[in-house]
Design a protein around this motif. Structure first.
Motif, PDB file in Angstrom:
ATOM      1  N   ALA A  57      11.727  33.046  -3.080  1.00 45.81           N
ATOM      2  CA  ALA A  57      11.280  31.144  -3.804  1.00 45.81           C
ATOM      3  C   ALA A  57      10.200  30.993  -3.240  1.00 45.81           C
ATOM      4  O   ALA A  57      10.619  29.652  -4.078  1.00 45.81           O
ATOM      5  CB  ALA A  57      12.451  30.476  -2.924  1.00 45.81           C
ATOM      6  N   SER A  58       9.352  31.304  -3.232  1.00 43.82           N
ATOM      7  CA  SER A  58       7.643  30.758  -2.827  1.00 43.82           C
ATOM      8  C   SER A  58       6.967  31.603  -4.088  1.00 43.82           C
ATOM      9  O   SER A  58       7.582  31.930  -5.321  1.00 43.82           O
ATOM     10  CB  SER A  58       7.537  31.292  -1.106  1.00 43.82           C
ATOM     11  N   PHE A  59       5.645  30.626  -3.718  1.00 36.49           N
ATOM     12  CA  PHE A  59       4.674  30.680  -4.280  1.00 36.49           C
ATOM     13  C   PHE A  59       4.114  32.765  -4.676  1.00 36.49           C
ATOM     14  O   PHE A  59       3.101  33.149  -4.482  1.00 36.49           O
ATOM     15  CB  PHE A  59       3.412  30.157  -4.258  1.00 36.49           C
ATOM     16  N   ARG A  60       4.698  33.598  -3.122  1.00 39.62           N
ATOM     17  CA  ARG A  60       4.070  34.931  -2.918  1.00 39.62           C
ATOM     18  C   ARG A  60       4.957  35.780  -3.991  1.00 39.62           C
ATOM     19  O   ARG A  60       6.054  35.426  -4.648  1.00 39.62           O
ATOM     20  CB  ARG A  60       4.821  35.459  -1.014  1.00 39.62           C
ATOM     21  N   ARG A  61       3.357  36.784  -4.664  1.00 35.04           N
ATOM     22  CA  ARG A  61       4.474  37.495  -4.945  1.00 35.04           C
ATOM     23  C   ARG A  61       3.946  38.968  -4.332  1.00 35.04           C
ATOM     24  O   ARG A  61       3.436  39.370  -3.820  1.00 35.04           O
ATOM     25  CB  ARG A  61       3.729  38.055  -6.463  1.00 35.04           C
TER      26      ARG A  61
ATOM     27  N   GLY B 146      -5.741  35.651   0.000  1.00 34.27           N
ATOM     28  CA  GLY B 146      -4.379  36.014   0.231  1.00 34.27           C
ATOM     29  C   GLY B 146      -4.069  37.063  -0.137  1.00 34.27           C
ATOM     30  O   GLY B 146      -2.241  37.001  -0.532  1.00 34.27           O
ATOM     31  N   LEU B 147      -4.188  37.878   0.441  1.00 33.98           N
ATOM     32  CA  LEU B 147      -4.009  39.239  -0.057  1.00 33.98           C
ATOM     33  C   LEU B 147      -3.393  39.780   0.986  1.00 33.98           C
ATOM     34  O   LEU B 147      -4.776  40.234   1.801  1.00 33.98           O
ATOM     35  CB  LEU B 147      -4.947  40.038  -1.054  1.00 33.98           C
ATOM     36  N   VAL B 148      -2.968  41.003   1.560  1.00 31.94           N
ATOM     37  CA  VAL B 148      -2.172  41.571   2.191  1.00 31.94           C
ATOM     38  C   VAL B 148      -1.264  43.475   2.479  1.00 31.94           C
ATOM     39  O   VAL B 148      -0.742  42.943   1.575  1.00 31.94           O
ATOM     40  CB  VAL B 148      -1.276  41.250   3.196  1.00 31.94           C
ATOM     41  N   LEU B 149      -2.124  43.760   2.340  1.00 26.99           N
ATOM     42  CA  LEU B 149      -2.160  45.569   2.036  1.00 26.99           C
ATOM     43  C   LEU B 149      -0.736  46.124   3.356  1.00 26.99           C
ATOM     44  O   LEU B 149      -1.181  46.369   4.458  1.00 26.99           O
ATOM     45  CB  LEU B 149      -2.606  46.614   1.987  1.00 26.99           C
ATOM     46  N   ILE B 150       0.198  46.068   3.206  1.00 23.67           N
ATOM     47  CA  ILE B 150       0.844  46.410   4.389  1.00 23.67           C
ATOM     48  C   ILE B 150       2.173  47.621   4.095  1.00 23.67           C
ATOM     49  O   ILE B 150       1.780  48.319   2.948  1.00 23.67           O
ATOM     50  CB  ILE B 150       2.505  45.409   4.488  1.00 23.67           C
ATOM     51  N   GLU B 151       2.887  47.755   4.906  1.00 24.80           N
ATOM     52  CA  GLU B 151       3.294  48.993   4.977  1.00 24.80           C
ATOM     53  C   GLU B 151       4.677  49.182   3.406  1.00 24.80           C
ATOM     54  O   GLU B 151       5.433  48.075   3.985  1.00 24.80           O
ATOM     55  CB  GLU B 151       4.437  49.487   6.611  1.00 24.80           C
ATOM     56  N   ASP B 152       5.364  49.929   2.940  1.00 24.92           N
ATOM     57  CA  ASP B 152       6.132  50.364   1.918  1.00 24.92           C
ATOM     58  C   ASP B 152       7.563  50.687   3.007  1.00 24.92           C
ATOM     59  O   ASP B 152       7.610  51.714   2.973  1.00 24.92           O
ATOM     60  CB  ASP B 152       6.360  51.116   1.085  1.00 24.92           C
TER      61      ASP B 152
ATOM     62  N   ALA C  77      -1.010  35.938  -1.559  1.00 21.44           N
ATOM     63  CA  ALA C  77      -0.065  34.829  -0.375  1.00 21.44           C
ATOM     64  C   ALA C  77      -1.192  33.842  -1.417  1.00 21.44           C
ATOM     65  O   ALA C  77      -2.136  33.524  -0.575  1.00 21.44           O
ATOM     66  CB  ALA C  77      -0.100  34.743   0.370  1.00 21.44           C
ATOM     67  N   PRO C  78      -0.986  33.423  -2.950  1.00 21.61           N
ATOM     68  CA  PRO C  78      -2.852  32.452  -3.048  1.00 21.61           C
ATOM     69  C   PRO C  78      -2.585  31.363  -2.504  1.00 21.61           C
ATOM     70  O   PRO C  78      -1.440  30.171  -2.520  1.00 21.61           O
ATOM     71  CB  PRO C  78      -2.306  32.268  -4.477  1.00 21.61           C
ATOM     72  N   PRO C  79      -3.451  31.275  -1.606  1.00 19.44           N
ATOM     73  CA  PRO C  79      -3.967  29.694  -1.420  1.00 19.44           C
ATOM     74  C   PRO C  79      -4.106  28.709  -2.464  1.00 19.44           C
ATOM     75  O   PRO C  79      -4.413  29.245  -3.496  1.00 19.44           O
ATOM     76  CB  PRO C  79      -5.788  29.771  -0.362  1.00 19.44           C
ATOM     77  N   PRO C  80      -4.064  27.385  -2.398  1.00 22.50           N
ATOM     78  CA  PRO C  80      -3.852  27.089  -0.870  1.00 22.50           C
ATOM     79  C   PRO C  80      -2.352  26.916  -0.451  1.00 22.50           C
ATOM     80  O   PRO C  80      -1.802  26.242   0.009  1.00 22.50           O
ATOM     81  CB  PRO C  80      -4.370  25.561  -1.407  1.00 22.50           C
ATOM     82  N   HIS C  81      -1.093  27.608  -1.285  1.00 24.23           N
ATOM     83  CA  HIS C  81       0.045  27.597  -1.477  1.00 24.23           C
ATOM     84  C   HIS C  81       1.124  27.562   0.043  1.00 24.23           C
ATOM     85  O   HIS C  81       1.453  27.753   0.092  1.00 24.23           O
ATOM     86  CB  HIS C  81       1.029  27.803  -3.205  1.00 24.23           C
TER      87      HIS C  81
ATOM     88  N   ASP D  73      -0.006  30.417   3.112  1.00 25.38           N
ATOM     89  CA  ASP D  73      -1.288  31.595   4.222  1.00 25.38           C
ATOM     90  C   ASP D  73      -0.797  32.692   4.389  1.00 25.38           C
ATOM     91  O   ASP D  73       0.068  32.339   5.510  1.00 25.38           O
ATOM     92  CB  ASP D  73      -1.536  30.311   5.272  1.00 25.38           C
ATOM     93  N   PRO D  74      -0.978  33.920   4.504  1.00 27.38           N
ATOM     94  CA  PRO D  74      -0.639  35.217   4.916  1.00 27.38           C
ATOM     95  C   PRO D  74      -1.021  35.150   6.164  1.00 27.38           C
ATOM     96  O   PRO D  74      -0.278  36.347   6.894  1.00 27.38           O
ATOM     97  CB  PRO D  74      -1.862  36.401   4.757  1.00 27.38           C
ATOM     98  N   LYS D  75      -1.722  34.305   7.621  1.00 29.31           N
ATOM     99  CA  LYS D  75      -2.067  34.682   8.817  1.00 29.31           C
ATOM    100  C   LYS D  75      -0.610  34.320   9.668  1.00 29.31           C
ATOM    101  O   LYS D  75      -0.957  35.990  10.460  1.00 29.31           O
ATOM    102  CB  LYS D  75      -2.847  33.567   9.150  1.00 29.31           C
ATOM    103  N   PRO D  76       0.143  33.508   9.467  1.00 32.80           N
ATOM    104  CA  PRO D  76       1.302  33.314  10.727  1.00 32.80           C
ATOM    105  C   PRO D  76       2.717  34.766  10.165  1.00 32.80           C
ATOM    106  O   PRO D  76       2.622  35.623  11.169  1.00 32.80           O
ATOM    107  CB  PRO D  76       2.331  32.391  10.219  1.00 32.80           C
ATOM    108  N   PHE D  77       2.862  35.831   8.838  1.00 30.37           N
ATOM    109  CA  PHE D  77       3.137  36.110   8.474  1.00 30.37           C
ATOM    110  C   PHE D  77       2.932  37.559   9.091  1.00 30.37           C
ATOM    111  O   PHE D  77       3.016  38.756   9.962  1.00 30.37           O
ATOM    112  CB  PHE D  77       3.173  37.170   7.085  1.00 30.37           C
TER     113      PHE D  77
END
Length: 328
Positions: A28-32, A83-89, A48-52, A54-58
């Motif tokens: 439900a957020s701005f994250r895709r 705001g880009l993060v590549l993570i484990e699938d 996780a596009p700034p300014p909406h 912030d990927p740092k807490p994740f």
């Protein structure tokens, strides 16, 4: 859903330049989210596009969970500017869909998710802001800020706030020492991994707070029906090692936090429709009112239960929120 403009250079920089990006259902957020596929390799690209956002807490909570022995995604690469993060699938084997197809596994899987919480609550809490009165109140006020205007209700907002502050005091006092609260711990955020462990997602809003919060989030799921019998069984399982007095106090706090959370969600889902045009979230409101009414039946909630009876009677709760034509 198209990837962000910066994604191509980001992926190329970290050795994923040839990956195909496929959209993945978001929240439900701005994250895709996009699945990056490159031969046998797979990863998830979080946008996780700034300014909406912030990927740092994740990233910080993922690292804390991994260090504490839980299955959070590995962080492969990050570009905090974009705001880009590549993570484990973690794949597609999600708790929600598994139980829809195999309801006979309910007891075993819910016991596993409760076991995870018990282990998390025995671990030292992450260094996080506290779930304090101000945060609790910001959340419950979403009901009077969004749901009540949508239903054209003139309610007693001051007594609503005063009553909630009174009810929340024993919960806040009991948050010492606090535990890590992931805040969105439910069946759509739990992945069933090949090694039998539970993969955790969507914890970027974590705070330090009360151990009942994530338990009620799971057992009073906004998106999946959990029977009263299963809820009671898992609550008793969580409290199996507690004294009678401690269990009674915990059950009271569980009901209070259930009511707080469900009140908040009714406001959030209304806002998602009225502000963001996401009308589908209104479909969850009947479930949310049912859960809230169950919590309000606890004696600890009697003062706020009276407020609801006086300000939002049952016939209003059962009335669909009206949506203007430009929101449909």
């Amino acid at each position: 859903m198209k990837p962000p403009a910066a994604a191509a250079d980001f992926l190329k920089q970290y050795g994923w330049g040839d990956a195909e990006l496929l959209p993945v259902a978001g929240d439900a957020s701005f994250r895709r989210y996009f699945r990056a596929q490159d031969g046998d390799r797979r990863a998830i690209l979080m946008d996780a596009p700034p300014p909406h956002e912030d990927p740092k807490p994740f990233i910080a909570i993922a690292e804390y969970l991994k260090k504490s022995g839980f299955s959070a995604p590995d962080i492969f690469a990050r570009d905090l500017t974009n705001g880009l993060v590549l993570i484990e699938d973690f794949g597609d084997h999600r708790m929600r869909e598994h139980l829809d197809a195999s309801p006979e596994d309910e007891d075993a899987i819910y016991q596993q998710v409760v076991d995870l919480l018990r282990e998390l609550h025995r671990s030292p809490a992450a260094s996080l802001p506290v779930y304090d009165e101000a945060q609790y109140m910001r959340e419950v006020n979403l009901l009077t800020e969004w749901y009540c205007p949508a239903q054209e209700l003139d309610v007693e907002a001051e007594s609503f706030e005063a009553t909630w502050r009174q009810i929340l005091q024993p919960v806040i006092a009991a948050q010492n020492p606090p535990v890590t609260v992931m805040r969105d711990y439910h069946a759509e955020n739990i992945m069933l991994l090949e090694d039998g462990r539970l993969g955790l997602l969507d914890f970027q809003d974590a705070l330090s707070g009360h151990p009942a919060y994530d338990l009620v989030s799971m057992l009073q799921d906004a998106r999946r029906d959990v029977s009263d019998a299963l809820e009671a069984k898992m609550l008793a399982y969580y409290l199996a090692d507690s004294s009678a007095a401690a269990a009674e106090e915990f059950r009271s706090h569980y009901a209070i936090l259930g009511a707080q959370r469900n009140t908040k969600i009714i406001g959030i889902f209304t806002r998602l429709c009225m502000r963001d045009g996401k009308q589908r979230y209104l479909d969850f409101l009947p479930r949310m009112w049912g859960l809230l009414e169950k919590d309000l039946s606890h004696p600890a909630l009697e003062p706020i239960s009276k407020w609801f009876d006086q300000n939002i009677p049952t016939d209003v709760r059962n009335r669909p929120v009206r949506v203007s034509e430009d929101r449909k």
